[in-house]
Write a protein that holds these residues in place. Structure first.
Motif, PDB file in Angstrom:
ATOM      1  N   LEU A 115       0.807  -1.224   0.000  1.00  0.00           N
ATOM      2  CA  LEU A 115       0.000   0.000   0.000  1.00  0.00           C
ATOM      3  C   LEU A 115       0.840   1.274   0.000  1.00  0.00           C
ATOM      4  N   PHE A 116       2.149   1.156  -0.295  1.00  0.00           N
ATOM      5  CA  PHE A 116       2.976   2.361  -0.228  1.00  0.00           C
ATOM      6  C   PHE A 116       2.541   3.399  -1.255  1.00  0.00           C
ATOM      7  N   ASN A 117       1.998   2.967  -2.388  1.00  0.00           N
ATOM      8  CA  ASN A 117       1.539   3.938  -3.387  1.00  0.00           C
ATOM      9  C   ASN A 117       0.392   4.795  -2.871  1.00  0.00           C
ATOM     10  N   LEU A 118      -0.263   4.325  -1.806  1.00  0.00           N
ATOM     11  CA  LEU A 118      -1.318   5.122  -1.165  1.00  0.00           C
ATOM     12  C   LEU A 118      -0.807   5.762   0.121  1.00  0.00           C
ATOM     13  N   VAL A 164      -0.478  16.076   0.538  1.00  0.00           N
ATOM     14  CA  VAL A 164      -1.183  14.958  -0.095  1.00  0.00           C
ATOM     15  C   VAL A 164      -1.035  15.047  -1.613  1.00  0.00           C
ATOM     16  N   ALA A 165      -1.225  16.252  -2.168  1.00  0.00           N
ATOM     17  CA  ALA A 165      -1.069  16.433  -3.614  1.00  0.00           C
ATOM     18  C   ALA A 165       0.365  16.162  -4.053  1.00  0.00           C
ATOM     19  N   THR A 166       1.333  16.622  -3.249  1.00  0.00           N
ATOM     20  CA  THR A 166       2.743  16.365  -3.570  1.00  0.00           C
ATOM     21  C   THR A 166       3.022  14.870  -3.592  1.00  0.00           C
ATOM     22  N   GLY A 167       2.510  14.155  -2.600  1.00  0.00           N
ATOM     23  CA  GLY A 167       2.706  12.703  -2.550  1.00  0.00           C
ATOM     24  C   GLY A 167       2.067  12.012  -3.735  1.00  0.00           C
ATOM     25  N   PHE A 168       0.892  12.478  -4.136  1.00  0.00           N
ATOM     26  CA  PHE A 168       0.213  11.869  -5.287  1.00  0.00           C
ATOM     27  C   PHE A 168       1.006  12.101  -6.568  1.00  0.00           C
ATOM     28  N   VAL A 169       1.473  13.337  -6.781  1.00  0.00           N
ATOM     29  CA  VAL A 169       2.264  13.642  -7.983  1.00  0.00           C
ATOM     30  C   VAL A 169       3.552  12.821  -7.986  1.00  0.00           C
ATOM     31  N   TYR A 170       4.207  12.738  -6.841  1.00  0.00           N
ATOM     32  CA  TYR A 170       5.460  11.987  -6.736  1.00  0.00           C
ATOM     33  C   TYR A 170       5.223  10.508  -7.042  1.00  0.00           C
ATOM     34  N   THR A 171       4.190   9.928  -6.423  1.00  0.00           N
ATOM     35  CA  THR A 171       3.910   8.507  -6.615  1.00  0.00           C
ATOM     36  C   THR A 171       3.498   8.197  -8.052  1.00  0.00           C
ATOM     37  N   SER A 172       2.750   9.101  -8.685  1.00  0.00           N
ATOM     38  CA  SER A 172       2.192   8.845 -10.006  1.00  0.00           C
ATOM     39  C   SER A 172       3.184   9.090 -11.145  1.00  0.00           C
ATOM     40  N   PHE A 173       4.123  10.032 -10.952  1.00  0.00           N
ATOM     41  CA  PHE A 173       4.930  10.462 -12.094  1.00  0.00           C
ATOM     42  C   PHE A 173       6.436  10.248 -11.945  1.00  0.00           C
ATOM     43  N   VAL A 174       6.933  10.019 -10.730  1.00  0.00           N
ATOM     44  CA  VAL A 174       8.374   9.813 -10.592  1.00  0.00           C
ATOM     45  C   VAL A 174       8.753   8.493 -11.268  1.00  0.00           C
ATOM     46  N   GLU A 178      10.389  12.439 -16.795  1.00  0.00           N
ATOM     47  CA  GLU A 178      11.689  12.987 -16.397  1.00  0.00           C
ATOM     48  C   GLU A 178      11.577  14.333 -15.694  1.00  0.00           C
ATOM     49  N   GLY A 179      10.467  15.018 -15.834  1.00  0.00           N
ATOM     50  CA  GLY A 179      10.308  16.307 -15.175  1.00  0.00           C
ATOM     51  C   GLY A 179      10.180  16.182 -13.670  1.00  0.00           C
ATOM     52  N   ILE A 180       9.676  15.033 -13.184  1.00  0.00           N
ATOM     53  CA  ILE A 180       9.547  14.764 -11.750  1.00  0.00           C
ATOM     54  C   ILE A 180      10.580  13.697 -11.400  1.00  0.00           C
ATOM     55  N   SER A 181      11.746  14.133 -10.961  1.00  0.00           N
ATOM     56  CA  SER A 181      12.827  13.193 -10.657  1.00  0.00           C
ATOM     57  C   SER A 181      12.977  12.948  -9.155  1.00  0.00           C
ATOM     58  N   GLY A 182      12.246  13.694  -8.338  1.00  0.00           N
ATOM     59  CA  GLY A 182      12.346  13.529  -6.892  1.00  0.00           C
ATOM     60  C   GLY A 182      11.187  14.205  -6.186  1.00  0.00           C
TER      61      GLY A 182
END
Length: 271
Positions: A115-118, A164-174, A178-182
């Motif tokens: 469940l880490f993606n959540l 929460v939004a930052t975590g969602f963007v990080y989980t979905s796109f990292v 390549e624009g989200i590298s961390g």
């Protein structure tokens, strides 16, 4: 000569009853011991929230991360069990949406590999904490039902949404864009989107990326407006009218502006 003796009614209480009474005294009592206990619980809660916010950065720690994860799961499970025992009817306790949110957070801690993606939703613990009666009875008793409570809740909603939004963007796109590298890239994108700054150096790809950006912008603007309203609107006091039920009035109001009923609002400077 014989004498009748009354039946002994001073039988010792069951151990379970004593435990529940002790927990109720700690979680809901007003003694100095109870207040100190709740302060300790709140400090631990805030440390846990800090761990949740930093979890994407700490996950690279490997085994140490999972050990901390399970320790926090044990602490949260004990806290939830203690709160449940404070209620005479656990079914009523389970009807609270905040409880279900905490149970979901516990599940992400117990099963981090699946469940880490959540896991980004764990930050909602900050929102549930500040919106709980437990928080305001301990730290904010003098500010309960005041303008300060509204301001703190509005600020907490905004901060919670950002992470929460930052975590969602990080989980979905990292790793897929390549624009989200961390994590810092995800935080930067979230803040520039919800403030509608729009520098354009990071753009999420595809229609899904555009939808995410729109949701972040609309929700962020709404939360900013709400925070601004709580900071700038005229000061009101909570004093329900006993005729029409209107909850808030001007501090110097003599009559209810909805029904004209005579009010007797206590002076905040006198007790």
């Amino acid at each position: 000569m014989t004498t009748d003796t009354a039946p002994d009614t001073s039988a010792p209480k069951p151990e379970g009853w004593r435990l529940r009474a002790r927990l109720r005294a700690l979680y809901h009592g007003s003694s100095q011991t109870a207040v100190r206990f709740r302060l300790g619980v709140l400090i631990i809660d805030l440390i846990i929230v800090g761990f949740f916010i930093a979890a994407p950065l700490l996950k690279e720690g490997g085994l140490v991360f999972y050990v901390i994860d399970y320790v926090i799961a044990a602490i949260l499970a004990l806290d939830l069990a203690a709160r449940a025992l404070c209620y005479s009817d656990i079914k009523d306790w389970l009807k609270k949406p905040i409880v279900w949110m905490d149970l979901f957070i516990l599940a992400t801690l117990l099963f981090p590999a699946w469940l880490f993606n959540l896991g980004f939703l764990r930050v909602l613990r900050l929102w549930t904490l500040v919106n709980s009666d437990f928080f305001w009875r301990t730290i904010g008793r003098r500010y309960d039902d005041t303008r300060i409570e509204d301001q703190v809740k509005a600020l907490t909603a905004l901060v919670t949404f950002i992470f929460v939004a930052t975590g969602f963007v990080y989980t979905s796109f990292v790793g897929t864009y390549e624009g989200i590298s961390g994590y810092i890239d995800a935080l930067y994108f979230t803040v520039t989107s919800l403030t509608t700054t729009g520098y354009g150096d990071i753009l999420l790809p595809g229609n899904w990326g555009r939808i995410v950006s729109i949701v972040i912008m609309l929700t962020g603007v709404t939360l900013f407006v709400r925070l601004g309203q709580t900071l700038l609107r005229p000061h009101k006091v909570r004093f329900p009218c006993d005729r029409c039920g209107l909850q808030v009035h001007d501090p110097d109001a003599v009559h209810c502006k909805a029904c004209g009923n005579l009010l007797c609002i206590p002076d905040e400077g006198h007790h």
